[in-house]
Design an enzyme around this catalytic site. Structure first.
Site, PDB file in Angstrom:
ATOM      1  N   TYR A 223     -11.992  -7.823   6.772  1.00 19.06           N
ATOM      2  CA  TYR A 223     -10.866  -7.842   5.835  1.00 19.06           C
ATOM      3  C   TYR A 223     -10.558  -9.289   5.472  1.00 19.06           C
ATOM      4  O   TYR A 223     -10.368 -10.125   6.367  1.00 19.06           O
ATOM      5  CB  TYR A 223      -9.620  -7.165   6.421  1.00 19.06           C
TER       6      TYR A 223
ATOM      7  N   TYR B 188       0.811  -1.218   0.000  1.00 21.07           N
ATOM      8  CA  TYR B 188       0.000   0.000   0.000  1.00 21.07           C
ATOM      9  C   TYR B 188       0.840   1.262   0.000  1.00 21.07           C
ATOM     10  O   TYR B 188       0.771   2.064   0.930  1.00 21.07           O
ATOM     11  CB  TYR B 188      -0.936   0.006   1.216  1.00 21.07           C
TER      12      TYR B 188
ATOM     13  N   ASP C 237     -12.745 -17.134   8.418  1.00 25.64           N
ATOM     14  CA  ASP C 237     -11.415 -16.692   7.996  1.00 25.64           C
ATOM     15  C   ASP C 237     -10.554 -16.499   9.247  1.00 25.64           C
ATOM     16  O   ASP C 237     -10.617 -15.469   9.905  1.00 25.64           O
ATOM     17  CB  ASP C 237     -11.546 -15.397   7.185  1.00 25.64           C
TER      18      ASP C 237
ATOM     19  N   LYS D 216      -1.051 -16.774   7.510  1.00 26.90           N
ATOM     20  CA  LYS D 216      -0.172 -16.023   8.413  1.00 26.90           C
ATOM     21  C   LYS D 216       0.711 -16.877   9.330  1.00 26.90           C
ATOM     22  O   LYS D 216       1.801 -17.241   8.929  1.00 26.90           O
ATOM     23  CB  LYS D 216      -0.995 -14.998   9.194  1.00 26.90           C
TER      24      LYS D 216
HETATM   25  C1  LIG Z   1      -3.911 -11.076   6.187  1.00 25.04           C
HETATM   26  C2  LIG Z   1      -5.276 -11.576   6.004  1.00 25.04           C
HETATM   27  C3  LIG Z   1      -5.705 -12.100   4.769  1.00 25.04           C
HETATM   28  C4  LIG Z   1      -4.832 -12.095   3.538  1.00 25.04           C
HETATM   29  O1  LIG Z   1      -3.676 -12.842   3.674  1.00 25.04           O
HETATM   30  P1  LIG Z   1      -2.413 -12.568   2.722  1.00 25.04           P
HETATM   31  O2  LIG Z   1      -1.439 -13.643   3.088  1.00 25.04           O
HETATM   32  O3  LIG Z   1      -1.934 -11.189   3.041  1.00 25.04           O
HETATM   33  O4  LIG Z   1      -2.894 -12.680   1.317  1.00 25.04           O
HETATM   34  C5  LIG Z   1      -6.988 -12.602   4.700  1.00 25.04           C
HETATM   35  N1  LIG Z   1      -7.810 -12.602   5.763  1.00 25.04           N
HETATM   36  C6  LIG Z   1      -7.428 -12.121   6.963  1.00 25.04           C
HETATM   37  C7  LIG Z   1      -8.366 -12.174   8.120  1.00 25.04           C
HETATM   38  C8  LIG Z   1      -6.153 -11.583   7.131  1.00 25.04           C
HETATM   39  O5  LIG Z   1      -5.789 -11.071   8.314  1.00 25.04           O
END
Ligand SMILES: *Cc1c(COP(=O)(O)O)cnc(C)c1O
Length: 455
Positions: A160, A32, A261, A290
């Site tokens: 997100y 970004y 997620d 992550k």
């Molecule tokens: C970081 C994140 C993503 C995206 O993961 P990337 O490895 O950056 O593509 C998706 N969902 C959540 C909740 C996240 O924190």
């Protein structure tokens, strides 16, 4: 400063740092960022434990765990060993038609430790791709059931889920990127962000906007996607497990898929191994990323139930239509397995990583709260190993970032949020230094802000 360096060495290394930063500035995109002006000012030469070492020898205590991922800290001997052993066998092999022990072991582990019923594992390269995969699973599931109308996702405001086209279409429509890409994005449905904070007594009204949005569009909804308990990048809000439990019951009763997620929350960050456990739910589809490899390599996974997998494969084309080149990368799988072993391993003195997260939570709760006394602070909140200081106004990164570095800390705020999610191995003492440093920086920062406001 490192010992034995002559001033000529120092001069050479400064010149080298400058030259490297210059190339960085002229050629590299950072997250970004604009190509105008310096995107990254600090050159990291190594990292070990909870400390980043900059090219000029300064050390910073890391409060970010490299965006939730480096849960065991950097340069961890066991993770290094896992990488080296796997490297000696093979670093990669294609996953089409071939398989390997590293992926098999990791898949079995993930099935064992994630909520009940998630028996099918799809490996991919990054969190955003894991979300794309989850969305495609939901869409193919309904196709296979002969229902071509269910093509939309119900998501939550302040959510997100990643930066790729499909994932982006499920992020908050205002603060996300919808206005730029609106014409080509999936037309998803958005419900109000869960309003009840983590400990707040439940009121039925907290669920009404979701029900409203759902009922108004129910024939078109393939799945509901949510970040369990913590909405991360969209505002670092913690919400009630009751909301999540209601949501899960609602999705089951209304025959719609639930995608959890857990890319940010997974692997202990909220105090439970997975945030779904706060509400004792099992989603139909689960996204992980992550911290999966302890911050060593980019890797993600999407798990789903047998029912979802069987349905997808029961109708033409009879296969799930996705297959990354670096799917189930053996190096990443081996490191991930070791990272999970470390997470679950019991240490007689300290318990396992979750006990350490609980200790971090207690310490954050008792020490970070002092930030509440500062004029610039709106709220301080803590859950697991996540500490958030929400300010009244967005910070000026050009001013505050160097202040943190001068304090010997790596903290990277965004908007009104100064937040930390330190590695779980952070000692009591280092955590105190981190928390004190945040207090000092904010005190100083609100001072400079006042000066600028009233010259
Ligand atoms: C970081 C994140 C993503 C995206 O993961 P990337 O490895 O950056 O593509 C998706 N969902 C959540 C909740 C996240 O924190």
């Amino acid at each position: 400063m490192s010992t034995g360096k002559t001033s000529r060495d120092k001069h050479a290394s400064n010149t080298n740092t400058k030259a490297l930063l210059n190339i960085d500035q002229n050629h590299i995109w950072h997250p970004y960022s604009s190509i105008d002006g310096m995107q990254a000012n600090y050159l990291v030469s190594s990292a070990s434990g909870v400390r980043l070492t900059l090219s000029d020898g300064r050390q910073l205590i890391d409060g970010m765990a490299s965006w939730w991922s480096a849960i065991h800290g950097y340069n961890h001997p066991q993770l290094n060993q896992a990488a080296q052993s796997q490297l000696a066998k093979m670093s990669h092999v294609m996953f089409g038609g071939l398989t390997h022990e590293a992926a098999i072991k990791l898949a079995q582990t993930l099935v064992n430790i994630t909520p009940e019923g998630l028996n099918r594992v799809f490996f991919s390269d990054s969190g955003s791709v894991a979300v794309e995969v989850a969305i495609k699973m939901a869409l193919q599931y309904w196709q296979a059931r002969g229902n071509s109308k269910r093509t939309r996702i119900l998501a939550f405001r302040k959510g997100y889920h990643g930066d790729t086209i499909g994932a982006m279409a499920t992020c908050d429509p205002i603060t996300g990127m919808h206005h730029i890409f609106n014409d080509i994005l999936m037309k998803n449905i958005f419900a109000q962000a869960p309003e009840c904070s983590f400990d707040e007594p439940w009121q039925e009204s907290f669920f009404s906007d979701f029900e409203l949005q759902f009922n108004a569009n129910k024939d078109e909804i393939a799945a509901v996607i949510i970040e369990p308990i913590v909405q991360g990048t969209g505002g670092m809000n913690f919400y009630s497990p009751v909301f999540l439990r209601k949501l899960s019951e609602f999705c089951k009763a209304n025959d719609v898929l639930l995608i959890a997620d857990e890319i940010a929350t997974g692997f202990g960050r909220t105090g439970k191994l997975f945030a779904c456990e706060h509400a004792k739910i099992s989603p139909d589809i689960l996204c992980l990323g992550k911290a999966l490899t302890g911050g060593y390599l980019s890797m993600a996974a999407t798990l789903c139930s047998d029912a979802v997998a069987e349905q997808i494969c029961s109708a033409a084309p009879g296969v799930f239509m996705h297959g990354p080149t670096f799917m189930a990368n053996p190096l990443a799988c081996a490191i991930a397995q070791c990272s999970i072993d470390l997470l679950l391993e019991d240490n007689i003195l300290e318990g396992n990583a979750l006990t350490r997260v609980a200790k971090i939570e207690l310490q954050l709760k008792s020490e970070l709260v002092k930030c509440r006394d500062l004029d610039c602070v709106k709220e301080v909140r803590v859950l697991g190993a996540i500490g958030v200081v929400e300010l009244k106004q967005a910070v000026d990164m050009k001013i505050i970032q160097p202040m943190f570095v001068a304090q010997g800390l790596w903290v990277r705020p965004f908007g009104r949020l100064v937040y930390i999610m330190p590695p779980y191995i952070t000692s009591k003492k280092d955590l105190s230094v981190l928390i004190d440093g945040i207090f000092q920086v904010l005190t100083q920062y609100q001072g400079t802000n006042l000066e600028r406001a009233c010259p």
